[in-house]
Design a protein around this motif. Structure first.
Motif, PDB file in Angstrom:
ATOM      1  N   LEU A 157      -8.295 -10.370  16.590  1.00  0.00           N
ATOM      2  CA  LEU A 157      -8.781  -8.990  16.649  1.00  0.00           C
ATOM      3  C   LEU A 157      -7.647  -7.998  16.368  1.00  0.00           C
ATOM      4  N   ARG A 158      -6.450  -8.305  16.903  1.00  0.00           N
ATOM      5  CA  ARG A 158      -5.310  -7.421  16.657  1.00  0.00           C
ATOM      6  C   ARG A 158      -4.981  -7.374  15.152  1.00  0.00           C
ATOM      7  N   LEU A 213      -7.590 -13.258  20.510  1.00  0.00           N
ATOM      8  CA  LEU A 213      -7.110 -11.889  20.736  1.00  0.00           C
ATOM      9  C   LEU A 213      -6.225 -11.447  19.562  1.00  0.00           C
ATOM     10  N   GLU A 214      -5.412 -12.381  19.072  1.00  0.00           N
ATOM     11  CA  GLU A 214      -4.552 -12.045  17.933  1.00  0.00           C
ATOM     12  C   GLU A 214      -5.378 -11.848  16.662  1.00  0.00           C
ATOM     13  N   ARG A 217       1.259  -8.278  23.777  1.00  0.00           N
ATOM     14  CA  ARG A 217       1.846  -9.607  23.964  1.00  0.00           C
ATOM     15  C   ARG A 217       3.334  -9.530  23.616  1.00  0.00           C
ATOM     16  N   TYR A 226      -8.544 -10.109  29.841  1.00  0.00           N
ATOM     17  CA  TYR A 226      -8.670 -10.675  28.498  1.00  0.00           C
ATOM     18  C   TYR A 226     -10.046 -10.302  27.956  1.00  0.00           C
ATOM     19  N   PRO A 227     -10.109  -9.727  26.755  1.00  0.00           N
ATOM     20  CA  PRO A 227     -11.415  -9.315  26.230  1.00  0.00           C
ATOM     21  C   PRO A 227     -12.342 -10.526  26.046  1.00  0.00           C
ATOM     22  N   GLU A 241      -5.505 -17.666  17.405  1.00  0.00           N
ATOM     23  CA  GLU A 241      -5.801 -17.231  18.769  1.00  0.00           C
ATOM     24  C   GLU A 241      -6.741 -16.036  18.678  1.00  0.00           C
ATOM     25  N   LEU A 283      -5.908  -3.179  22.994  1.00  0.00           N
ATOM     26  CA  LEU A 283      -5.847  -4.601  23.318  1.00  0.00           C
ATOM     27  C   LEU A 283      -4.624  -4.908  24.187  1.00  0.00           C
ATOM     28  N   PRO A 284      -4.767  -5.909  25.055  1.00  0.00           N
ATOM     29  CA  PRO A 284      -3.590  -6.288  25.853  1.00  0.00           C
ATOM     30  C   PRO A 284      -2.427  -6.657  24.943  1.00  0.00           C
ATOM     31  N   ARG A 342      -7.035  -5.448  11.493  1.00  0.00           N
ATOM     32  CA  ARG A 342      -6.630  -4.288  10.675  1.00  0.00           C
ATOM     33  C   ARG A 342      -6.164  -4.726   9.288  1.00  0.00           C
ATOM     34  N   PRO A 368      -6.710   1.494   1.528  1.00  0.00           N
ATOM     35  CA  PRO A 368      -7.788   0.983   2.372  1.00  0.00           C
ATOM     36  C   PRO A 368      -7.826   1.698   3.726  1.00  0.00           C
ATOM     37  N   ALA A 369      -9.040   1.944   4.207  1.00  0.00           N
ATOM     38  CA  ALA A 369      -9.183   2.557   5.530  1.00  0.00           C
ATOM     39  C   ALA A 369      -8.871   1.491   6.576  1.00  0.00           C
ATOM     40  N   VAL A 370      -8.026   1.829   7.506  1.00  0.00           N
ATOM     41  CA  VAL A 370      -7.594   0.826   8.484  1.00  0.00           C
ATOM     42  C   VAL A 370      -7.804   1.354   9.884  1.00  0.00           C
ATOM     43  N   GLU A 371      -8.432   0.509  10.706  1.00  0.00           N
ATOM     44  CA  GLU A 371      -8.603   0.897  12.106  1.00  0.00           C
ATOM     45  C   GLU A 371      -7.648   0.063  12.957  1.00  0.00           C
ATOM     46  N   ILE A 372      -6.699   0.731  13.592  1.00  0.00           N
ATOM     47  CA  ILE A 372      -5.743   0.001  14.432  1.00  0.00           C
ATOM     48  C   ILE A 372      -6.178   0.073  15.889  1.00  0.00           C
ATOM     49  N   ARG A 373      -6.328  -1.118  16.500  1.00  0.00           N
ATOM     50  CA  ARG A 373      -6.783  -1.184  17.886  1.00  0.00           C
ATOM     51  C   ARG A 373      -5.584  -1.081  18.804  1.00  0.00           C
ATOM     52  N   GLN A 382     -17.066  -6.725  10.536  1.00  0.00           N
ATOM     53  CA  GLN A 382     -16.159  -5.979   9.649  1.00  0.00           C
ATOM     54  C   GLN A 382     -15.744  -6.746   8.399  1.00  0.00           C
ATOM     55  N   VAL A 417       3.879 -12.562  19.592  1.00  0.00           N
ATOM     56  CA  VAL A 417       3.008 -12.779  18.444  1.00  0.00           C
ATOM     57  C   VAL A 417       3.859 -13.291  17.276  1.00  0.00           C
ATOM     58  N   ASP A 460      -1.935  -3.708   5.593  1.00  0.00           N
ATOM     59  CA  ASP A 460      -3.194  -3.599   6.322  1.00  0.00           C
ATOM     60  C   ASP A 460      -4.318  -3.352   5.327  1.00  0.00           C
ATOM     61  N   GLY A 461      -5.449  -4.008   5.531  1.00  0.00           N
ATOM     62  CA  GLY A 461      -6.614  -3.801   4.662  1.00  0.00           C
ATOM     63  C   GLY A 461      -6.591  -4.627   3.387  1.00  0.00           C
ATOM     64  N   VAL A 494       0.830  -1.212   0.000  1.00  0.00           N
ATOM     65  CA  VAL A 494       0.000   0.000   0.000  1.00  0.00           C
ATOM     66  C   VAL A 494       0.865   1.263   0.000  1.00  0.00           C
TER      67      VAL A 494
END
Lengths: 619, 194
Positions: B80-81, B77-78, A365, B111-112, B75, A362-363, B84, A354-359, B124, B48, B65-66, A337
């Motif tokens: 969701l991470r 949680l990963e 790792r 942990y979510p 996993e 989150l915990p 993007r 692309p529109a990207v939402e970065i969280r 999404q 990760v 990304d995207g 990109v």
């Protein structure tokens, strides 16, 4: 037999870039290789280590990159084809040798592999080692995929041998650690015995010799420029009046972008594989045929600056852009990109990334020291021995750098391999807090020992903890001079760290097993509180992953938290072992448990808490 | 020819690298252009682990990304991470059995909720296939074969340029004899997930 020795010519394999480089070297008849392991270069050495056991090829894990390069240079001077591989920062260590090796030259073809790490996946900086080719004055090849890694590695030996000059094969993480399909060439029987002809007036660069050699080097480079102009690794693809110049992994992003934008008939791509000496005539031709040029390269504007020089010298008025102007950044690796956006902006194409939402909520790792890692126990012991006293912790490069994060928080300063020891001396002279430095065993041999000699000589004042886990753990458990555990069983080390430390003039030395917690704390406390000077603690306990792999020893015991636990949380807050879990039962009542699958049975937690007890590991 | 951008995410020790390797070898066997990119170095230390397989008419080893077509998340949680990486046309295959990061297991983070996370991802992307792959792997013989179970699901739910027989052929040559029966069972169980 090793797969790279048995694959037939003409057959296709999915090879890692690093494997392809090894195969290319074998196809060129390489017989002598050295390395110091470092991500992303390590698999080159690891494959050659296996191969050397099954062939007459000589391979060594040298103690550092400078030693590796000097060892390989001698073999090359005897007429052997040699390869020396390292990560980018390793070339800094080897650069003292490199800068003069280009003058002295080589006889047998010699390839130096520099594995750069844009984005710093596992490095402390992202320097662009293409600048070393220009700095030292040696030709450079930059592969864009595994096939080119093989082809260029093989061709580099011939190029090196015909001009008597080492060749830099410059890769990046995404080349070293990507697999793509490679068609094999024919293996060549290596020449394994060289001979040395005395020639001091060419091989000993005292000033009168070096002056002549420098002029000789510049003449070689002039001829090599012609070689670059006609190199089959430098080519133009596509047609049209827009120009793109690129090399290495970026080529792939460019080609994908052109395909996606469907502009192959509007863009000419100058794909450079031999990038030093710079192919000036080829580039001059190119800029004359297009109206504007975008240079797509990661990190430094290496090609871009050269293109601009060619245009200026030849009086060609043309827009050449790359870095800056919201096109391409000077930092981090590229991605599709990013490159599409740069092309779209420069050539005014319609493109919306692309529109990207970065969280970010989150915990995290982050990587952590493994359960049962003796480094954790060493850090714990030092912190307990210090009590409330605040100390400066210079650290070094290895798994133990992961002790940076809480709860261990045992790293305050780091530059490069070996900097723990030397910077500890500086801290001890410049300020009043006590200084406790940490260095790993392999790193101590690499470049920690010189700092230690300096500290003794200059009467610095600190405690050095040598974290001796018996292997080069971080990069994949490669051997070093102090290794005792081997596939053939336990052997006396070739170089004993304690003897070496004493030989450096250190008179206060203690060897501890960090898994014996109380004894270790007491020994460290005693030596730290002794009169000022250079004091060394060797904290010796094998990396459990390494020990398990080498000895096949089965773990018999795990630990569990009994109901004597009073939830003081010291295990969680002071040790930070990943086998521990803070849980809540159905009544939302908190308790602490140990994950039996993760527990390595090291017993450190049991020694700090009465509520933790052993139990037999279930099969 | 079309292109497939498949992104793998998981935690050190879950076998993401073997899964990408197997898929890459299958592509080679089926004569489909392939680039696999791996991350080495930190894999064993609980961090990760991400890798990518790109197939067909695409040659970049990195996926932006995207731009991921298929996300293979070992996993939740990963998953969701890594969301993007996806777009509204992505397929996500996700193992719902969590591996707690240290900040969670030490009680500093929470942990979510897994079903909340799955709902977020599902809203999404085009399609989410989420199930407890760890339980299936256990049933097949070992929790370590989560990666093979998930490959089975991938071959069922994605329109790939080769079929599941090719992947099984690679499993035959790439897995230790003593694990082969278990791996084939794990693959079939993953393939049956609807």
């Amino acid at each position: 037999m090793h797969e790279l020795l048995t694959v037939q010519a003409g057959s296709k394999k999915l090879l890692l870039g690093n494997e392809a480089i090894v195969r290319g070297a074998l196809e060129a008849g390489m017989s002598f290789a050295t390395t110091y392991p470092g991500t992303p270069s390590s698999e080159i050495g690891d494959n050659l280590y296996q191969i050397s056991k099954e062939t007459d090829i000589y391979f060594e894990y040298s103690v550092n990159e400078k030693v590796a390069l000097e060892t390989a240079a001698a073999a090359s001077t005897c007429g052997l084809r040699t390869m020396c591989s390292m990560k980018h920062v390793g070339l800094n260590v080897a650069s003292d040798a490199l800068m003069t090796l280009s003058y002295v030259g080589v006889k047998g073809g010699m390839v130096i592999v520099s594995a750069d790490d844009p984005s710093m996946h596992s490095s402390q900086n992202e320097q662009d080692n293409r600048l070393f080719a220009r700095f030292a004055g040696i030709p450079m090849l930059e592969p864009a995929n595994s096939q080119e890694a093989l082809d260029m590695a093989r061709a580099a030996f011939t190029l090196s041998e015909s001009y008597g000059i080492p060749v830099l094969l410059r890769t990046t993480t995404r080349i070293n650690h990507s697999r793509s399909v490679v068609e094999m060439g024919t293996l060549q029987d290596p020449k394994v015995k060289g001979n040395f002809l005395k020639d001091p007036l060419n091989l000993v660069p005292v000033p009168m010799v070096a002056r002549r050699l420098h002029i000789g080097l510049l003449e070689k480079l002039k001829k090599l420029r012609v070689e670059a102009d006609r190199s089959s690794f430098n080519k133009v693809e596509g047609q049209g009046t827009w120009g793109v110049v690129t090399s290495g992994v970026s080529y792939n992003y460019v080609m994908d972008a052109i395909r996606e934008f469907n502009i192959a008939d509007q863009v000419q791509v100058l794909k450079l594989g031999m990038t030093y000496p710079f192919p000036q005539s080829l580039c001059l031709d190119f800029i004359k045929r297009v109206k504007k040029v975008l240079v797509v390269e990661e990190l430094e504007p290496f090609l871009e600056d050269m293109m601009k020089v060619v245009a200026q010298e030849q009086g060609v008025k043309i827009e050449i852009k790359g870095k800056g102007d919201e096109l391409l950044p000077l930092y981090f690796e590229f991605d599709p990109v990013l490159v599409k956006s740069a092309l779209a902006r420069f050539f005014q194409l319609d493109y919306k990334p692309p529109a990207v939402e970065i969280r970010s909520d989150l915990p995290q790792r982050p990587p952590n020291l493994c359960a049962g890692c003796p480094h954790r126990a060493s850090y714990y012991a030092v912190k307990q021995a210090l009590g409330k006293v605040s100390a400066v912790f210079p650290s070094d490069i290895g798994c133990y750098t992961l002790g940076l994060l809480p709860p261990l928080a045992a790293a305050d300063y780091l530059l490069c391999m070996g900097s723990s020891v030397s910077s500890a001396g500086g801290f001890s002279k410049a300020q009043d807090q006590p200084v406790v430095a940490f260095v790993g065993d392999s790193t101590f041999f690499h470049s920690g020992v010189t700092g230690l000699i300096n500290a003794v000589h200059n009467e610095h004042n600190f405690t050095l903890v040598i974290l001796d886990n018996g292997t080069t753990a971080m990069t994949g458990q490669q051997p070093h001079p102090g290794v005792e555990l081997t596939a053939e069983g336990r052997q006396p080390p070739k170089v004993d760290i304690a003897t070496l430390v004493r030989g450096c003039g250190v008179d206060r030395l203690v060897v501890v097993n960090p898994l014996q917690v109380d004894k270790t704390i007491a020994a460290i406390k005693e030596i730290m509180e002794d009169k000022p000077g250079v004091k060394v603690v060797i904290s010796k306990s094998p990396c459990p992953l390494f020990e398990r792999r080498v000895t096949g020893k089965k773990q018999k015991v795990v630990f569990r938290v009994t109901n004597e636990c009073d939830m003081c949380r010291r295990c969680l807050d002071e040790l930070g072992c990943p086998a521990f879990t803070y849980c809540e039962d159905e009544a939302e009542c908190a308790f602490i448990a140990i994950d039996e699958h993760l527990c390595s049975g090291c017993s450190v937690c049991k020694q700090i808490c009465h509520a933790i007890k052993p139990k037999k590991k279930s099969a | 020819m079309e292109s497939w951008r498949i992104f793998f995410t998981g935690v050190g020790g879950q076998g993401t690298l073997l899964a990408t390797r197997v898929l890459g070898e299958a592509a080679l066997l089926a004569n489909v252009p392939v680039v696999v990119s791996e991350v080495h170095g930190m894999a064993q230390r609980g961090g990760v682990v991400e890798s990518a397989v790109v197939l067909g008419q695409v040659q970049s080893p990195v996926i932006s990304d995207g731009e991921v077509d298929i996300l293979m998340a070992f996993e939740p949680l990963e998953a969701l991470r890594a969301a993007r990486k996806c777009s509204t046309s992505s397929l996500v295959i996700c193992n719902t059995s969590p591996v707690a990061p240290f900040s969670v297991s030490s009680g500093r983070d929470q942990y979510p909720d897994v079903s909340d996370m799955m709902q977020t991802i599902s809203s999404q992307v085009r399609n989410l296939v989420a199930y407890d792959a760890r339980a299936l792997a256990r049933e097949a013989g070992s929790e370590l074969s989560v990666n093979i179970v998930m490959l089975g699901t991938l071959m069922r739910h994605a329109k790939m340029p080769f079929d599941e027989k090719v992947v099984k052929k690679v499993l035959n040559t790439r897995t230790k004899k003593s694990f082969l029966a278990m791996n084939l069972k794990a693959f079939d169980m993953g393939y049956e997930v609807l």
